[in-house]
Design an enzyme around this catalytic site. Structure first.
Site, mmCIF file in Angstrom:
data_model
loop_
_atom_site.group_PDB
_atom_site.id
_atom_site.type_symbol
_atom_site.label_atom_id
_atom_site.label_comp_id
_atom_site.label_asym_id
_atom_site.label_seq_id
_atom_site.Cartn_x
_atom_site.Cartn_y
_atom_site.Cartn_z
ATOM 1 N N LYS A 1 15.956 -29.722 4.694
ATOM 2 C CA LYS A 1 16.777 -29.787 3.467
ATOM 3 C C LYS A 1 17.242 -28.407 3.061
ATOM 4 O O LYS A 1 18.363 -28.228 2.578
ATOM 5 C CB LYS A 1 15.958 -30.366 2.304
ATOM 6 C CG LYS A 1 15.745 -31.851 2.367
ATOM 7 C CD LYS A 1 15.200 -32.364 1.046
ATOM 8 C CE LYS A 1 13.856 -31.791 0.697
ATOM 9 N NZ LYS A 1 12.704 -32.467 1.232
ATOM 10 N N CYS B 1 3.617 -3.339 4.848
ATOM 11 C CA CYS B 1 2.594 -3.577 3.824
ATOM 12 C C CYS B 1 1.195 -3.359 4.409
ATOM 13 O O CYS B 1 0.826 -2.226 4.649
ATOM 14 C CB CYS B 1 2.774 -4.943 3.185
ATOM 15 S SG CYS B 1 2.128 -4.969 1.505
ATOM 16 N N LEU B 2 0.417 -4.421 4.706
ATOM 17 C CA LEU B 2 -0.889 -4.180 5.317
ATOM 18 C C LEU B 2 -0.717 -3.425 6.644
ATOM 19 O O LEU B 2 -1.576 -2.631 7.019
ATOM 20 C CB LEU B 2 -1.622 -5.512 5.553
ATOM 21 C CG LEU B 2 -3.034 -5.390 6.122
ATOM 22 C CD1 LEU B 2 -3.951 -4.630 5.174
ATOM 23 C CD2 LEU B 2 -3.622 -6.769 6.413
ATOM 24 N N GLU C 1 -10.120 -2.610 0.165
ATOM 25 C CA GLU C 1 -10.006 -4.072 0.280
ATOM 26 C C GLU C 1 -10.962 -4.585 1.370
ATOM 27 O O GLU C 1 -11.506 -5.670 1.259
ATOM 28 C CB GLU C 1 -8.553 -4.454 0.638
ATOM 29 C CG GLU C 1 -8.335 -5.959 0.757
ATOM 30 C CD GLU C 1 -6.916 -6.351 1.158
ATOM 31 O OE1 GLU C 1 -6.093 -5.454 1.443
ATOM 32 O OE2 GLU C 1 -6.631 -7.557 1.189
ATOM 33 N N HIS D 1 8.279 -4.769 1.455
ATOM 34 C CA HIS D 1 8.681 -5.805 2.428
ATOM 35 C C HIS D 1 10.193 -5.769 2.658
ATOM 36 O O HIS D 1 10.931 -6.494 1.987
ATOM 37 C CB HIS D 1 8.288 -7.193 1.907
ATOM 38 C CG HIS D 1 6.821 -7.413 1.856
ATOM 39 N ND1 HIS D 1 6.139 -8.084 2.840
ATOM 40 C CD2 HIS D 1 5.893 -7.039 0.938
ATOM 41 C CE1 HIS D 1 4.851 -8.117 2.534
ATOM 42 N NE2 HIS D 1 4.675 -7.494 1.381
ATOM 43 N N GLU E 1 11.812 -7.083 4.936
ATOM 44 C CA GLU E 1 12.308 -8.355 5.506
ATOM 45 C C GLU E 1 12.940 -9.260 4.456
ATOM 46 O O GLU E 1 13.819 -10.051 4.779
ATOM 47 C CB GLU E 1 11.167 -9.087 6.240
ATOM 48 C CG GLU E 1 10.031 -9.649 5.399
ATOM 49 C CD GLU E 1 8.919 -8.649 5.098
ATOM 50 O OE1 GLU E 1 9.179 -7.429 5.174
ATOM 51 O OE2 GLU E 1 7.803 -9.084 4.764
HETATM 52 N N1 GLN Z 1 -3.666 -6.753 1.294
HETATM 53 C C1 GLN Z 1 -2.852 -5.617 1.040
HETATM 54 C C2 GLN Z 1 -2.719 -5.331 -0.448
HETATM 55 O O1 GLN Z 1 -2.959 -6.179 -1.260
HETATM 56 C C3 GLN Z 1 -1.506 -5.749 1.681
HETATM 57 C C4 GLN Z 1 -0.672 -6.864 1.132
HETATM 58 C C5 GLN Z 1 0.456 -7.288 2.032
HETATM 59 O O2 GLN Z 1 0.479 -6.999 3.229
HETATM 60 N N2 GLN Z 1 1.428 -8.017 1.473
HETATM 61 O O3 GLN Z 1 -2.334 -4.252 -0.820
#
Ligand code: GLN
Length: 549
Positions: free
Chosen positions: A20, A384-385, A408, A510, A512
């Site tokens: 959809k 990010c991570l 973390e 991000h 992307e």
């Molecule tokens: N876990 C990591 C943080 O909270 C990275 C988050 C992620 O990759 N979107 O900062």
């Protein structure tokens, strides 16, 4: 367009996963290509207030909007197709609807009335649908209802559509997407499930105006007329939707089937310009006729479920088209990567992308993959991570903090090179509390990032709680990892680069989410270009090679 906003509802029948989102985005694209302004909204019938707390295994990627809403991945398709940002208002869930209604009840706004599904929940749904129309900027608001007609959860949404159709009459239109299953024993497509699905919708008071029928094979002669007769729709409003090679073909397929024309005719809109999809077709040509191919490894822990990395996959496709190369993605499970087998997993790749994520599962494999990319000078993009792991890897293997980690993963590490952001330390609730949405970033003069973006000031979308620990910045710089993108307000490190490497960038945001067909993202475009330099294989087309003989 002069006159009132038109509301188009897209419902689904027979099964879920018929696409959809892609049909909605394709119709929107066709209307946009005729000069109309369009937005698309997704109504999700689940009780979560937003998909931010959902495990990607449940629901695929969580897409983040400019204004920091954590939303359904269909919004990614809407943005990639239309190149217009969505917002919090473009995704509403049952959880949010109920939360709003209950808050109003607590504030006494219902003046002593008994609060009920009809009219209070349906009013709230209608308000959310019309909120986009009231902005006065859209000719069309396309509202996609998640799930399948007949589900208990979607009943209030179908009821809200029935009411809106009744109240707004000619300004509303319903498209119902169904499946024509193929019976291989008899070699036939069957229309009965479509008939039943329309009956179900009719029993809820909604007559669909247009039927889009998903099918693996071409519809047989007379089938459209048969469906039309059983379902009270015009034969020309029965649209065939064949399986496509790529989702980016669907707007053209829908144009060939006349979907946009039927919609405009049914909404009594006349005098509209022809569809102009020149740029879209140009993208498709570059996408379908690559001059070379390149292999890129995507290292993540959800690789069994490609939807978990939807926007990254699409951004790589956009970048491939921009570079006229075919990007082959090798999906590498981060939990499986070890120092012993890393070369086997990544040896054949000309670029390595390490994906975002949460929690410690698979983290050591990501770090190993980054070490491999850094030491072997393979182009690397960490998101990010993925960027945080690049920082940890560099700390452990270059600076010599052998136990370096993110808090973390290890709250007691002696070298917390990635730590929780100060304002996050006070946060108790999980939902909607990360650093979310667009933040600005300044790029350093002479950096690879600056060269890649071609400008100094950028803005990108975020979704995280942890961040580079600034007390280590000097040590990193001295050893050759530079912070080349900084948030000017909070001084947070948003980009890191490794010197003496052909292409090594880690980003805390991000990119992307910002890549669209019209504007492939520069980080992905340059990352793919760097991978091509590393090792692209030319594709020689049969016709071309025949000519040369
Ligand atoms: N876990 C990591 C943080 O909270 C990275 C988050 C992620 O990759 N979107 O900062």
């Amino acid at each position: 367009m002069t006159g009132s906003t038109k509301y188009i509802f897209v419902t689904g029948g027979v099964t879920s996963s018929l696409g959809k989102g892609i049909i909605s985005a394709s119709l929107a694209k066709l209307l946009q290509a005729r000069g109309f302004t369009v937005t698309i909204q997704k109504l999700d019938p689940y009780i979560n207030v937003d998909p931010g707390t959902l495990n990607p295994y449940e629901h695929g990627e969580c897409f983040v909007t400019e204004d920091g809403a954590e939303t359904d991945l269909d919004l990614g398709h809407y943005e990639r197709f239309l190149d217009v940002p969505t917002s919090k208002a473009n995704n509403v869930t049952t959880g949010r609807i109920y939360q709003n209604v209950i808050s109003k009840e607590r504030r006494g706004e219902y003046l002593g009335k008994t609060v009920q599904v009809i009219p209070h929940i349906t009013d709230e749904i209608k308000a959310h649908i019309q909120a986009l129309g009231r902005k006065g900027i859209y000719d069309f608001v396309i509202t996609e209802v998640g799930g399948t007609v007949g589900d208990i959860e979607s009943l209030p949404y179908v009821e809200a559509i029935r009411q809106l159709k009744w109240q707004k009459g000619k300004d509303c239109l319903t498209i119902h997407l169904t499946l024509l299953p193929f019976l291989s024993t008899t070699g036939e497509l069957k229309t009965k499930p479509t008939q039943h699905s329309v009956k179900e919708l009719l029993s809820l008071g909604v007559q669909p105006d247009v039927l889009v029928c998903r099918t693996e094979h071409p519809m047989q002669k007379g089938m459209k007329e048969k469906i039309a007769l059983f379902c009270n729709v015009d034969a020309q409003a029965v649209i065939e939707s064949r399986d496509a090679d790529t989702i980016y073909d669907v707007p053209l397929m829908m144009q060939a089937e006349g979907l946009d024309q039927v919609v405009l005719q049914k909404l009594a809109i006349t005098g509209y310009p022809e569809v102009d999809l020149t740029k879209w077709k140009d993208f498709l040509r570059r996408y379908k006729e690559p001059k070379s191919e390149v292999h890129i490894a995507l290292v993540g822990k959800y690789v069994e479920l490609k939807d978990a990395y939807k926007s990254i996959k699409e951004a790589l496709e956009h970048a491939g088209a921009e570079n006229e190369t075919k990007v082959h993605i090798k999906w590498v499970h981060s939990e499986k990567v070890t120092p012993k087998n890393v070369a086997r997993h990544l040896g054949g790749s000309s670029g390595i992308l390490v994906a975002p994520g949460f929690g410690h599962r698979g983290i050591e494999g990501k770090i190993e993959a980054i070490k491999f990319a850094r030491e072997n000078k393979i182009p690397f993009l960490g998101i990010c991570l993925g960027m945080q792991c690049a920082v940890i890897e560099f700390a452990r293997n270059v600076i010599g903090y052998t136990d370096a980690n993110s808090t973390e993963m290890d709250a007691d590490t002696k070298h917390p090179v990635i730590g929780m952001m100060e304002d996050q330390k006070l946060v108790e609730n999980k939902g909607g509390t990360m650093r979310l949405g667009a933040y600005s970033c300044k790029l350093s003069e002479g950096s690879l990032a600056r060269k890649t973006y071609g400008r100094k000031d950028i803005s990108e979308r975020h979704r995280h709680r942890y961040e580079f620990n600034n007390t280590y910045q000097k040590a990193f710089e001295k050893a050759g990892m530079l912070a080349t993108g900084i948030n000017p307000q909070a001084k947070l490190v948003e980009i890191v680069e490794v010197k003496d490497h052909p292409w090594f960038i880690g980003v805390q945001f991000h990119p992307e989410y910002r890549s669209t067909v019209a504007k492939p993202h520069p980080l992905f475009v340059h990352f793919v270009a760097a991978a091509m330099k590393q090792g692209a294989t030319p594709i020689v087309r049969v016709e071309e090679s025949a000519e040369k003989l």
